[in-house]
Structures are given as C-alpha cells and as structure tokens.
Design an enzyme around this catalytic site. Structure first.
Site, PDB file in Angstrom:
ATOM      1  N   HIS A 293       0.853  -1.190   0.000  1.00 24.18           N
ATOM      2  CA  HIS A 293       0.000   0.000   0.000  1.00 24.18           C
ATOM      3  C   HIS A 293       0.892   1.245   0.000  1.00 24.18           C
ATOM      4  O   HIS A 293       1.734   1.425   0.883  1.00 24.18           O
ATOM      5  CB  HIS A 293      -0.897  -0.028   1.239  1.00 24.18           C
ATOM      6  CG  HIS A 293      -1.897   1.081   1.309  1.00 24.18           C
ATOM      7  ND1 HIS A 293      -3.102   1.056   0.639  1.00 24.18           N
ATOM      8  CD2 HIS A 293      -1.872   2.257   1.981  1.00 24.18           C
ATOM      9  CE1 HIS A 293      -3.779   2.170   0.904  1.00 24.18           C
ATOM     10  NE2 HIS A 293      -3.058   2.919   1.710  1.00 24.18           N
TER      11      HIS A 293
ATOM     12  N   MET B  57       0.793  11.522  -0.927  1.00 21.39           N
ATOM     13  CA  MET B  57       0.186  12.724  -0.317  1.00 21.39           C
ATOM     14  C   MET B  57       0.818  13.981  -0.884  1.00 21.39           C
ATOM     15  O   MET B  57       2.041  14.041  -1.035  1.00 21.39           O
ATOM     16  CB  MET B  57       0.409  12.711   1.193  1.00 21.39           C
ATOM     17  CG  MET B  57      -0.107  11.475   1.887  1.00 21.39           C
ATOM     18  SD  MET B  57       0.036  11.644   3.670  1.00 21.39           S
ATOM     19  CE  MET B  57      -0.412   9.982   4.188  1.00 21.39           C
TER      20      MET B  57
ATOM     21  N   MET C 235      -3.825  10.556  -2.209  1.00 17.78           N
ATOM     22  CA  MET C 235      -4.409  11.622  -1.380  1.00 17.78           C
ATOM     23  C   MET C 235      -3.930  12.944  -1.954  1.00 17.78           C
ATOM     24  O   MET C 235      -3.096  13.639  -1.374  1.00 17.78           O
ATOM     25  CB  MET C 235      -3.971  11.427   0.085  1.00 17.78           C
ATOM     26  CG  MET C 235      -4.693  10.273   0.763  1.00 17.78           C
ATOM     27  SD  MET C 235      -3.821   9.664   2.216  1.00 17.78           S
ATOM     28  CE  MET C 235      -2.718   8.505   1.428  1.00 17.78           C
TER      29      MET C 235
ATOM     30  N   ASP D 297      -8.545   1.220   5.895  1.00 17.86           N
ATOM     31  CA  ASP D 297      -7.227   1.836   6.078  1.00 17.86           C
ATOM     32  C   ASP D 297      -7.233   2.786   7.262  1.00 17.86           C
ATOM     33  O   ASP D 297      -7.988   3.761   7.283  1.00 17.86           O
ATOM     34  CB  ASP D 297      -6.885   2.589   4.776  1.00 17.86           C
ATOM     35  CG  ASP D 297      -5.512   3.234   4.771  1.00 17.86           C
ATOM     36  OD1 ASP D 297      -4.743   3.043   5.731  1.00 17.86           O
ATOM     37  OD2 ASP D 297      -5.215   3.931   3.780  1.00 17.86           O
TER      38      ASP D 297
HETATM   39  C1  DX5 Z   1      -3.274   7.429   6.361  1.00 17.29           C
HETATM   40  C2  DX5 Z   1      -2.827   6.392   5.370  1.00 17.29           C
HETATM   41  C3  DX5 Z   1      -2.684   5.042   5.918  1.00 17.29           C
HETATM   42  C4  DX5 Z   1      -1.683   4.911   7.035  1.00 17.29           C
HETATM   43  C5  DX5 Z   1      -2.144   3.843   7.964  1.00 17.29           C
HETATM   44  O1  DX5 Z   1      -3.494   8.605   5.690  1.00 17.29           O
HETATM   45  O2  DX5 Z   1      -3.756   6.319   4.297  1.00 17.29           O
HETATM   46  O3  DX5 Z   1      -2.420   4.098   4.888  1.00 17.29           O
HETATM   47  O4  DX5 Z   1      -0.405   4.587   6.597  1.00 17.29           O
HETATM   48  O5  DX5 Z   1      -1.300   3.804   9.069  1.00 17.29           O
HETATM   49  P1  DX5 Z   1      -1.698   3.040  10.393  1.00 17.29           P
HETATM   50  O6  DX5 Z   1      -1.938   1.610  10.025  1.00 17.29           O
HETATM   51  O7  DX5 Z   1      -0.506   3.229  11.266  1.00 17.29           O
HETATM   52  O8  DX5 Z   1      -2.936   3.691  10.925  1.00 17.29           O
HETATM   53 ZN    ZN Z   2      -3.532   4.667   2.769  1.00 16.21          ZN
END
Ligand code: DX5
Ligand code: ZN
Length: 217
Positions: free
Chosen positions: A35, A39, A70, A178
C-alpha cells in the site's frame, strides 16, 4: 461464505532511507499487497512521495502495488502512476466529487484496477451508484494524512453496508479498510466484511513483521 483476507502493509510507516529493504522485508513476511500512500500536502496536511517511488518499488517486488492517492485533481497523474507500475489506483471521492466516474474510467482505460476512497465523514450513499464501476472500495478508518492514529469504529457500519451492496450485486470488487488497524480492530473489520486490511504501524513497528501480518489475518 469464505473470504480470503489480504494484508496490505502501508510503507508510510517504513524507514524511507531503506525503502527497498523494507518492501522486501514485508514481502518475505507474507504481505499480499504493498500500500503506497501518495500525499500532496494540499488534500492532506502531509507530503510523502510520488511517481518515481512507485516505479522504483515496482522494480524490486512482484507484489501488487496499491496506490492510494491523497491528492487534489488526481486525474492529472493517472497515466503516470499506471506507467510506473500501479496495479490499483484509488482516488478520493472528496477529491473528485462530480468527476469521480470519469476518473475511475480513466484509470481503467490506463489498464489499472480502479478504486474509490471515502473519508470517515463521507456517507456510503455518495458512492453507492458508482460501486459497480470499482475494482476496490476503500473505507478510511482515520482521517488521512498520518500513520499511527486511532481507529474510528463508527466507519464499521459503512463497511457492512458496502459488503451488502457488493454481495447483492455480485460485484468483483474488494472492500479495503485503512487506518488504525491492529490485532483488535482487524477482527472488527473482518467481521464487518472487509477483504483487504491496510496496516502501517502495526506491521512496520512490530518486532516480527511475519507474526504481525499473521495475527492481523
Ligand atoms: C493514512 C494512510 C494510511 C496509514 C495507515 O493517511 O492512508 O495508509 O499509513 O497507518 P496506520 O496503520 O498506522 O494507521
Ligand atoms: Zn492509505
């Protein structure tokens, strides 16, 4: 009804200075998908990486790459992420709104599996009639931007609703979740019908990634 649960470690929690080794590490620990959290500092208050990272990771792993964009106006970069080796591209409903259908079709035309993501405060109704077009629907269980946040359990109802839509229409569409996934919340997510669990901190900060992945599964 047997659902095969896939674990998608998010490299957001990896050590970026040794990204290749980190991806190899989760690959040998049994990850199903990588994944990749892209961002832009505009759609979310954080900046990560872009097309080149996806392309470089693609060279060193056989695992499918799940690019969670994102970013605002994701349609500007779809072809480039496709070329870089993305297997899934997911775009936020909140970033596309009325253009969502077009962006999903654009992703498919680029030869990539297409997904839509909804933030914790976006209702299922907003994407209900677009699920048929999707290869994946991603429910955010934290507000996007950072790893290590607390799971928002209110989103589980949305997973149940989406599971129902996918099953009733017999769609070939994965339901992904997620944010804040750990040993406890993974159970809730699986029970609510999710197929793919994204986990950043739970996998990367674990002593043994293999043990962590197996316990999530
Ligand atoms: C947050 C991301 C996630 C993040 C999840 O904006 O989209 O993919 O990495 O991290 P954990 O599992 O630590 O919440
Ligand atoms: Zn993510």
């Amino acid at each position: 009804m047997e659902r095969k649960i896939k674990i998608a470690p998010s490299v957001l929690s990896a050590d970026f200075s040794k990204m290749g080794d980190e991806v190899k590490r989760i690959e040998s620990a049994g990850a199903d998908i990588v994944h990749l959290d892209v961002m832009d500092g505009v759609f979310v208050p954080n900046i990560t990486f872009g097309i080149k990272m996806v392309s470089d990771i693609n060279k060193i792993t056989d695992l499918p790459l799940d690019c969670h964009l994102m970013i605002v106006n994701p349609e500007r970069y779809v072809e480039q992420f496709a070329k870089a080796g993305a297997n899934y591209i997911t775009v936020h409903y909140e970033a596309c709104k009325n253009n969502l259908k077009n962006v999903l079709l654009q992703i498919k035309r680029a030869g990539v599996k297409a997904g839509v993501v909804i933030n914790p405060n976006t209702k299922v109704e907003k994407i209900e009639n677009i699920v048929e077009l999707c290869d994946m629907v991603l429910v955010m269980s934290v507000f996007p931007g950072f790893g290590g946040q607390k799971f928002i359990s209110e989103v589980l109802d949305k997973c149940v609703k989406l599971r129902k839509i996918i099953d009733e229409k017999n769609l070939d569409c994965l339901l992904e979740i997620d944010g804040g996934i750990n040993e406890a919340t993974s159970k809730l997510a699986i029970k609510a019908g999710c197929d793919v669990l994204v986990a950043g901190s739970a996998v990367f900060s674990a002593e043994d990634a293999k043990v962590a992945i197996n316990s999530l599964r």
